[in-house]
Design a protein around this motif. Structure first.
Motif, PDB file in Angstrom:
ATOM      1  N   UNK A 106       0.828  -1.196   0.000  1.00  0.00           N
ATOM      2  CA  UNK A 106       0.000   0.000   0.000  1.00  0.00           C
ATOM      3  C   UNK A 106       0.866   1.250   0.000  1.00  0.00           C
ATOM      4  N   UNK A 107       1.879   1.220   0.860  1.00  0.00           N
ATOM      5  CA  UNK A 107       2.771   2.373   0.968  1.00  0.00           C
ATOM      6  C   UNK A 107       3.426   2.663  -0.382  1.00  0.00           C
ATOM      7  N   UNK A 108       3.979   1.621  -0.978  1.00  0.00           N
ATOM      8  CA  UNK A 108       4.696   1.842  -2.232  1.00  0.00           C
ATOM      9  C   UNK A 108       3.752   2.286  -3.341  1.00  0.00           C
ATOM     10  N   UNK A 112       3.481   8.134  -4.877  1.00  0.00           N
ATOM     11  CA  UNK A 112       3.459   9.373  -5.662  1.00  0.00           C
ATOM     12  C   UNK A 112       2.349  10.322  -5.245  1.00  0.00           C
ATOM     13  N   UNK A 113       1.252   9.784  -4.648  1.00  0.00           N
ATOM     14  CA  UNK A 113       0.166  10.669  -4.207  1.00  0.00           C
ATOM     15  C   UNK A 113       0.458  11.275  -2.851  1.00  0.00           C
ATOM     16  N   UNK A 118       9.363  15.715  -6.105  1.00  0.00           N
ATOM     17  CA  UNK A 118      10.771  15.623  -5.741  1.00  0.00           C
ATOM     18  C   UNK A 118      11.050  14.303  -5.011  1.00  0.00           C
ATOM     19  N   UNK A 119      10.177  14.003  -4.046  1.00  0.00           N
ATOM     20  CA  UNK A 119      10.342  12.757  -3.287  1.00  0.00           C
ATOM     21  C   UNK A 119      10.200  11.548  -4.203  1.00  0.00           C
ATOM     22  N   UNK A 253       7.652   6.032 -11.995  1.00  0.00           N
ATOM     23  CA  UNK A 253       7.699   5.398 -10.679  1.00  0.00           C
ATOM     24  C   UNK A 253       7.039   4.014 -10.722  1.00  0.00           C
ATOM     25  N   UNK A 254       5.827   3.968 -11.283  1.00  0.00           N
ATOM     26  CA  UNK A 254       5.132   2.678 -11.325  1.00  0.00           C
ATOM     27  C   UNK A 254       5.862   1.679 -12.214  1.00  0.00           C
ATOM     28  N   UNK A 255       6.459   2.207 -13.257  1.00  0.00           N
ATOM     29  CA  UNK A 255       7.274   1.366 -14.135  1.00  0.00           C
ATOM     30  C   UNK A 255       8.398   0.710 -13.336  1.00  0.00           C
TER      31      UNK A 255
END
Lengths: 416, 277
Positions: A106-108, A112-113, A118-119, A253-255
């Motif tokens: 869930x965290x991962x 992005x949301x 930047x993070x 990121x999801x990639x």
């Protein structure tokens, strides 16, 4: 039990000596300050006492810690062989494992949301290093071949996308497998000349190989545009949809998450297979390994090739993420950091390497608050880790097999 | 199912040849470690190779198993399917695949792998799963894995190590490590098992157990060649003995003959005073 906790007189004496030694060592840089304009020397005596006090207490703490560990490990051997250490329990027992995994997932997924672009960008970098670490882990951790030029394959991947994209307009998804294959090819290319080498010699040759690739990229202007690099590389596409910068970053990121999952899956299966066992055997004893009928050449080459493949893929993603590549991204330091990830995380341990990558990449980023000292802290973490836990954060756990005598053998026999 | 029971052909005739060694020579620079050795090893026998220290016994094993490439001579193997094959110049893994498995004088296990995994490694050259098989783990691969595990476990039971299955090899007692080396060699499904000083460093009880184990393996149809200094073991086990000294074969024959052979006595004990005078 008392002598585990109590600080002995001996320790205090030794600690004072250590403090004195450090005060002496740091005297020229910490105490004396020359002001050449006013031609005066400033004596900063308070620094000397700070250094002395800090090294004294650090020494004492390390002694107490070491002694505690010693007694607890003795206790382990004697009394409780059945109890798993916490980290192992976390991995092996599903009672802990499944909820932990869900939370993690869930965290991962929501990262992005929850956090800024930047993070997310930092996290993408960290995930890239996770994959690089897992790739190098095949070569160094599992097969035991010390490779100091791993970044070369990363560069091959990045430049193959950069060049194919700018010259031929090939898209990200086309180049991803091409980059991986090219890196694999380079892996085999490097593998052939180093087949007979081991240990230090292998390290030197791979180091040279990494530098060769970088120097070619830096100096062959017509091919790679030299140190100025290649810019305006297309970001990863998604069925031709135009994405804003933020969306593109989330997409990358999801990639990366997908690539990390795929890597974990594949590397894990490889390690627990016939080939993985051969790699471990090669690491343990090369001569015995050959005498048991393992083809050394083939085994080494597969290790190099498969390790390089991951670097190639991450290279392609790196080029797509930054939209710019130049040889400065592929220095020896990168190889060294990836190697640190593997060694710090625990050679041959997948979970360890993932943790290692996250720590080593995120730590310097989040330590930016202490700007001046962050590299110092980084170095200190490395040193202390290697002193207190040389086997890495999580040492490699060998797979055990349950032998179900009646059932297992009967089912196999029936099939025969 | 005994996995090494396939090699029963040796029982048909006592003189069926397994390995012919013709004029095998090995030079290290100017030193001739093996000097025109001729040997013939029959199927299904326990053969011993003895000789004083430095006689070239281990060099002979290393030539035979491909760790060294012999400088001259021929190694000819008669395989199970009656094919005659030359072993010279093959790599160690190729030799193992052709049915010669060995143990080492100083134990060479895979220390940080479990006992079962050590034996599973032995199956490597008899199995096929590749990278794709490992990743997709299809039916064939899973079946192969299950087979390897079961067979390895059977071998471990056979050598009496089944209680150590998931233990690290390095944690085993010395005698058990030696037996594990034998188990690992057996897993390669050999015709000829080469044991390099299997009883070195063992106490009398362990040696007796080893004696039993070797006989058991022989009875399952394997040929065994061992280098050994423990004469009690050699004389009680072997059916045929080769004696080497300074790289040359100085005698061969049945144990009783060897015991009384003057050349052998000379090599071991030095020249007899009467002979000198």
């Amino acid at each position: 039990m008392s002598d585990t906790q109590v600080i002995l007189y001996r320790d205090v004496k030794k600690g004072l000596l250590v403090a004195l030694w450090f005060m002496f060592l740091t005297f020229p840089i910490m105490v004396i300050k020359v002001n050449p304009i006013d031609k005066i020397i400033i004596w900063r005596w308070q620094n000397m006492f700070l250094v002395g006090g800090a090294s004294f207490f650090l020494y004492l703490f390390s002694q107490i810690f070491l002694r505690k560990r010693k007694t607890s490990s003795q206790g382990d051997q004697a009394a409780k062989p059945s109890r798993l250490p916490f980290q192992q329990a976390l991995i092996t027992e599903s009672k802990f494992f499944i909820p932990a995994l869900c939370l993690f997932g869930l965290f991962w997924l929501s990262f992005p949301w929850l956090f800024s672009t930047y993070q997310t960008n930092i996290m993408i970098t960290a995930l890239m290093y996770v994959v690089l670490g897992l790739g190098l882990n095949i070569v160094v951790g599992v097969a035991g071949l010390l490779d100091l030029g791993y970044v070369a394959f990363y560069a091959v991947g990045a430049y193959s996308y950069a060049l194919l994209n700018t010259h031929f307009g090939l898209g990200f998804w086309t180049v991803l497998p091409i980059g991986a294959l090219l890196a694999m090819l380079f892996g085999i290319l490097l593998g052939f000349p180093v087949l007979r080498l081991r240990g230090d010699y292998l390290a030197i040759v791979t180091l040279g190989f990494g530098e060769i690739i970088r120097l070619i990229l830096e100096n062959w202007n017509e091919f790679s545009q030299g140190p100025s690099g290649i810019s305006n590389i297309a970001r990863p596409g998604f069925f031709g949809i135009d994405m804003s910068l933020d969306a593109a970053i989330s997409y990358t990121y999801y990639l990366m998450i997908c690539l990390v999952l795929a890597t974990i899956f594949i590397v894990n299966r490889l390690q627990n297979s016939r080939i993985g066992r051969a790699w471990f055997a090669l690491r343990e004893d090369e001569i015995a390994c050959q005498a048991m009928g393992i083809d050394k050449t083939k085994t080494k080459l597969t290790a190099f090739a498969l390790g390089a493949t991951w670097a190639g893929m991450v290279g392609v993603i790196f080029a797509a993420k930054t939209t710019f590549v130049n040889p400065a991204s592929f220095t020896f330091l990168e190889s060294a950091i990836i190697l640190c990830i593997v060694v710090l995380g625990g050679m041959g341990s997948i979970v360890g390497v993932i943790l290692g990558a996250l720590i080593l990449i995120l730590l310097p980023e989040y330590l930016r608050a202490f700007s001046d000292y962050r590299m110092l802290v980084f170095g200190a973490v490395l040193v202390t880790m290697m002193v207190f836990r040389p086997q890495g954060i999580i040492s490699n756990i060998r797979r055990t097999y349950a032998i179900d005598e009646d059932l297992g053998q009967n089912t196999v026999r029936q099939k025969e | 199912m005994k996995i090494w029971a396939k090699t029963l052909s040796g029982k048909k005739s006592n003189m069926e040849l397994l390995l012919e060694i013709n004029s095998l020579t090995m030079d290290f620079g100017g030193i001739r470690a093996l000097d025109h050795l001729d040997m013939q090893i029959a199927k299904g026998k326990i053969v011993a190779l003895i000789g004083p220290n430095g006689a070239g016994k281990t060099t002979f094993f290393n030539c035979l198993t491909g760790i060294y490439t012999p400088s001259g001579g021929e190694l000819i193997l008669h395989t199970r399917d009656q094919v005659v094959q030359k072993l010279n110049g093959l790599k160690p893994n190729q030799v193992t695949k052709r049915g010669l498995a060995r143990t080492f004088q100083n134990i060479r296990l895979f220390p940080s792998m479990t006992v079962l995994e050590n034996v599973m490694i032995g199956h490597h050259c008899r199995t096929k799963a590749g990278v794709l098989g490992a990743v997709f783990r299809g039916k064939k691969t899973r079946y192969e894995e299950a087979r390897i595990i079961n067979q390895s476990y059977e071998i471990l039971e056979n050598v009496g190590l089944s209680s150590f299955v998931n233990e690290f090899a390095k944690n085993l007692p010395y005698g058990a490590q030696r037996r594990l080396e034998i188990a690992r060699a057996l897993a390669t499904d050999p015709q000829l098992l080469l044991l390099d000083e299997p009883a070195a460093g063992m106490n009398p009880q362990e040696t007796d157990e080893l004696n039993e184990l070797i006989l058991k393996i022989r009875d399952q149809g394997l040929s065994i060649m061992l280098i050994e200094h423990d004469m009690r073991l050699v004389m009680s086990l072997s059916e045929y003995i080769f004696v080497m000294d300074y790289g040359k074969k100085i005698a061969e024959g049945a144990p009783e003959k060897i015991q009384n052979n003057p050349a052998v006595i000379k090599a071991y004990l030095g020249e007899d005073i009467e002979d000198v005078t």
